[in-house]
Design a protein around this motif. Sequence first.
Motif, PDB file in Angstrom:
ATOM      1  N   ARG A 160     -11.680  19.197 -42.885  1.00  0.00           N
ATOM      2  CA  ARG A 160     -10.665  18.659 -43.774  1.00  0.00           C
ATOM      3  C   ARG A 160      -9.469  19.603 -43.877  1.00  0.00           C
ATOM      4  O   ARG A 160      -9.637  20.819 -43.884  1.00  0.00           O
ATOM      5  N   GLY A 161      -8.272  19.040 -43.936  1.00  0.00           N
ATOM      6  CA  GLY A 161      -7.052  19.843 -43.992  1.00  0.00           C
ATOM      7  C   GLY A 161      -5.830  18.948 -44.007  1.00  0.00           C
ATOM      8  O   GLY A 161      -5.910  17.807 -44.481  1.00  0.00           O
ATOM      9  N   PHE A 162      -4.721  19.448 -43.485  1.00  0.00           N
ATOM     10  CA  PHE A 162      -3.447  18.733 -43.482  1.00  0.00           C
ATOM     11  C   PHE A 162      -3.588  17.271 -43.048  1.00  0.00           C
ATOM     12  O   PHE A 162      -3.155  16.363 -43.753  1.00  0.00           O
ATOM     13  N   TRP A 163      -4.227  17.046 -41.889  1.00  0.00           N
ATOM     14  CA  TRP A 163      -4.238  15.688 -41.342  1.00  0.00           C
ATOM     15  C   TRP A 163      -5.159  14.743 -42.085  1.00  0.00           C
ATOM     16  O   TRP A 163      -4.891  13.541 -42.177  1.00  0.00           O
ATOM     17  N   THR A 164      -6.278  15.255 -42.631  1.00  0.00           N
ATOM     18  CA  THR A 164      -7.118  14.344 -43.422  1.00  0.00           C
ATOM     19  C   THR A 164      -6.383  13.943 -44.709  1.00  0.00           C
ATOM     20  O   THR A 164      -6.538  12.820 -45.186  1.00  0.00           O
ATOM     21  N   ILE A 165      -5.561  14.854 -45.253  1.00  0.00           N
ATOM     22  CA  ILE A 165      -4.766  14.483 -46.433  1.00  0.00           C
ATOM     23  C   ILE A 165      -3.781  13.379 -46.063  1.00  0.00           C
ATOM     24  O   ILE A 165      -3.639  12.380 -46.773  1.00  0.00           O
ATOM     25  N   VAL A 166      -3.090  13.565 -44.907  1.00  0.00           N
ATOM     26  CA  VAL A 166      -2.122  12.553 -44.480  1.00  0.00           C
ATOM     27  C   VAL A 166      -2.809  11.196 -44.307  1.00  0.00           C
ATOM     28  O   VAL A 166      -2.330  10.173 -44.818  1.00  0.00           O
ATOM     29  N   LEU A 167      -3.954  11.189 -43.607  1.00  0.00           N
ATOM     30  CA  LEU A 167      -4.661   9.920 -43.376  1.00  0.00           C
ATOM     31  C   LEU A 167      -5.053   9.266 -44.697  1.00  0.00           C
ATOM     32  O   LEU A 167      -4.924   8.046 -44.861  1.00  0.00           O
ATOM     33  N   ALA A 168      -5.530  10.087 -45.650  1.00  0.00           N
ATOM     34  CA  ALA A 168      -5.939   9.547 -46.947  1.00  0.00           C
ATOM     35  C   ALA A 168      -4.736   8.984 -47.701  1.00  0.00           C
ATOM     36  O   ALA A 168      -4.817   7.916 -48.317  1.00  0.00           O
ATOM     37  N   HIS A 169      -3.596   9.690 -47.638  1.00  0.00           N
ATOM     38  CA  HIS A 169      -2.417   9.206 -48.354  1.00  0.00           C
ATOM     39  C   HIS A 169      -1.927   7.882 -47.784  1.00  0.00           C
ATOM     40  O   HIS A 169      -1.588   6.976 -48.540  1.00  0.00           O
ATOM     41  N   VAL A 170      -1.886   7.768 -46.452  1.00  0.00           N
ATOM     42  CA  VAL A 170      -1.444   6.506 -45.856  1.00  0.00           C
ATOM     43  C   VAL A 170      -2.347   5.370 -46.318  1.00  0.00           C
ATOM     44  O   VAL A 170      -1.878   4.266 -46.615  1.00  0.00           O
ATOM     45  N   ALA A 171      -3.656   5.662 -46.449  1.00  0.00           N
ATOM     46  CA  ALA A 171      -4.598   4.616 -46.851  1.00  0.00           C
ATOM     47  C   ALA A 171      -4.226   4.012 -48.199  1.00  0.00           C
ATOM     48  O   ALA A 171      -4.322   2.798 -48.380  1.00  0.00           O
ATOM     49  N   PHE A 172      -3.790   4.844 -49.178  1.00  0.00           N
ATOM     50  CA  PHE A 172      -3.440   4.210 -50.456  1.00  0.00           C
ATOM     51  C   PHE A 172      -1.977   3.807 -50.547  1.00  0.00           C
ATOM     52  O   PHE A 172      -1.614   2.955 -51.344  1.00  0.00           O
ATOM     53  N   GLN A 173      -1.103   4.407 -49.692  1.00  0.00           N
ATOM     54  CA  GLN A 173       0.310   4.006 -49.711  1.00  0.00           C
ATOM     55  C   GLN A 173       0.504   2.612 -49.111  1.00  0.00           C
ATOM     56  O   GLN A 173       1.390   1.872 -49.537  1.00  0.00           O
ATOM     57  N   LEU A 174      -0.327   2.294 -48.110  1.00  0.00           N
ATOM     58  CA  LEU A 174      -0.116   1.084 -47.319  1.00  0.00           C
ATOM     59  C   LEU A 174       0.002  -0.182 -48.173  1.00  0.00           C
ATOM     60  O   LEU A 174       0.927  -0.975 -47.999  1.00  0.00           O
ATOM     61  N   SER A 175      -0.931  -0.357 -49.139  1.00  0.00           N
ATOM     62  CA  SER A 175      -0.892  -1.556 -49.976  1.00  0.00           C
ATOM     63  C   SER A 175       0.395  -1.597 -50.798  1.00  0.00           C
ATOM     64  O   SER A 175       1.053  -2.629 -50.890  1.00  0.00           O
ATOM     65  N   PHE A 176       0.747  -0.440 -51.404  1.00  0.00           N
ATOM     66  CA  PHE A 176       1.964  -0.395 -52.224  1.00  0.00           C
ATOM     67  C   PHE A 176       3.189  -0.738 -51.385  1.00  0.00           C
ATOM     68  O   PHE A 176       4.049  -1.505 -51.811  1.00  0.00           O
ATOM     69  N   VAL A 177       3.263  -0.164 -50.176  1.00  0.00           N
ATOM     70  CA  VAL A 177       4.416  -0.396 -49.307  1.00  0.00           C
ATOM     71  C   VAL A 177       4.511  -1.870 -48.934  1.00  0.00           C
ATOM     72  O   VAL A 177       5.556  -2.508 -49.118  1.00  0.00           O
ATOM     73  N   ALA A 178       3.404  -2.429 -48.435  1.00  0.00           N
ATOM     74  CA  ALA A 178       3.447  -3.820 -47.977  1.00  0.00           C
ATOM     75  C   ALA A 178       3.786  -4.764 -49.131  1.00  0.00           C
ATOM     76  O   ALA A 178       4.621  -5.661 -48.981  1.00  0.00           O
ATOM     77  N   LEU A 179       3.166  -4.538 -50.312  1.00  0.00           N
ATOM     78  CA  LEU A 179       3.418  -5.442 -51.442  1.00  0.00           C
ATOM     79  C   LEU A 179       4.834  -5.294 -51.973  1.00  0.00           C
ATOM     80  O   LEU A 179       5.463  -6.275 -52.368  1.00  0.00           O
TER      81      LEU A 179
END
Lengths: 291, 291
Positions: A160-179
């Motif tokens: 776990r590190g920089f990239w797992t944080i990025v992947l996790a953030h995209v996972a919750f941003q995606l719904s907000f962005v699309a909606l």
Amino acid sequence: MSEAVIEEGTGELTGGVKRGGSAEARAVTRFGGMGDVVLKVLAWGTLLFLFLPIFVIIAFSFNDPAGKFNLKWQSFTFDNWADPFKYEQLNTAFLNSLEIALVSTLLSVVIGSFLAIALVRQRFLGRETLDTFLVLPLTVAEVVIGASLLTLFLDLGWNRGFWTIVLAHVAFQLSFVALTIRARVRGHDWTTEDAALDLGAGPVRTFTRVTLPLIFPGIVAAALLAFALSLDDFIITFFNAGSTLTYPLFVNAAVKNGLPPQVNVLATAILLGSLAVIGAGSLWARRRGDT
Amino acid sequence: MAGVAASGRRQRAWVPYAMIAPGVLYLVVFFAIPIYTLFKTSLSVNSGSRFVPTLEFSWQWSNYTEAFSSYQEQIARSFWYALIATLIMIVMAYPLAYVIAFRAGRLRNIMLGLVVLPFFVTFLVRTIAWKTILADDGWVVEMLGTIGLLPPEDRLLSTPWAVIGGLVYNFLPFMVLPIYVSLEKIDPRLLEASRDLYSTPARTFGKVILPMSLPGVLAGSLLTFIPASGDFINAEYLGSTRTRMIGNVIQDEFLRVKDYPVAAALSFVLMAIIIVVVIGYTRVLGTEDLV
């Protein structure tokens, strides 16, 4: 969950709608002399409650703490503002946060825009299912999202590190962005798209010259929201950060080990920076004439 | 819905699927599969040591009974705190949303901006500011003591009310915005009609405005109850060991104790209870414009 309300809510966060009833309609919402005063006092009181900690944060950025913890008022100083980058670890954490927010916002906006455009403009099998699927992440508590991603990364054996944080953030941003984008592009006049196609523009050219400019304000709003969500996220990051520090993670550790006033300086700077971006954005929108 | 795709569009059938593919794939890999790995973890047994856990899947339902029997106190407390906080938020948010929607005049957009502005200061830093405000030697405790509302030697920090207050503070904007949106959507002609028919403001409120704003109250309640019941920051910063919530336990078991199976089982319990609450809530208040 009331999807329509969430969408308008997220649109509202970054947009602002202009509407208003007639004077006659508004008259019936007024509760006599005293009632109206009480109502307004309650409303402004609630706003004051929301701002109380903000005032404290700004004031304490000018505090000269006695020990390692900036929790009790001592005396006024400009020193913290003169030396905002005094703590190496805080700087690294802050830069990490900005990088993670930037990368995750780029990813989620690109992927999310296509989702939103497809949902508004295309007909395909399973569109309703996709609608529901997009809202689902918003109904799951953050601690569960963070924990579930942790079990995935453990399962895969990823560090776990920089990239797992990025992947996790995209996972919750995606719904907000699309909606958010979807809420802003609904009800647009799309006949210009047909016109472009009729006049012989290819589908790619129609997309870049007509569709994209139409949805651009929605994309900007979604990007700002996604950036702010990433920058502020603590719970999901906490589960998936490994030894990488972000600004909120630094603050959490600092509460136990020593909280420098520079934390308040940076918090105040983020607030001022966001205000500047929002101000510039609304000026730009007013110039284009589509507030 | 904007609905029908552009008429007579020369477009291949695979285009929409290509547009949604990245987003759907992302949500499957980083939302759906993690929920599955979390579930698998919750039924596993740790055959390794505490420090290097080795998980083996074995339908270990006893993880759930253990999670329930060891932490029923924290589970019950989480939902009590979240429920009380949600009720307080409805009472505080409604007058503010009402004033913004009907009585703010030209201040409307500014007031809306003020509601979301605190979001631009990091959530953790704001919660730390509350720690300062509620401190034993702070001005709030002193003032309440002086006017006799708080007996001497009593404190605000580390009490259940500090935690509930923190939850109210952190999630209040998520209650204000949906209520505002539903109030703002009310057709002004309805209000004019009620006035023309000699309704008093109080009756108009009871018969027109309140019923029509209930979807906003419903959406706001879900948007605040879900994150509040899973939160662990407020309980950690503003509470004590006697105010620990389910989020604190999940976080602690995952990241410090590393008892992954029981932590995963607890996460599932949290998610399941939230789903039951959401379904029950929407059944009682009607499923109109719900997903």
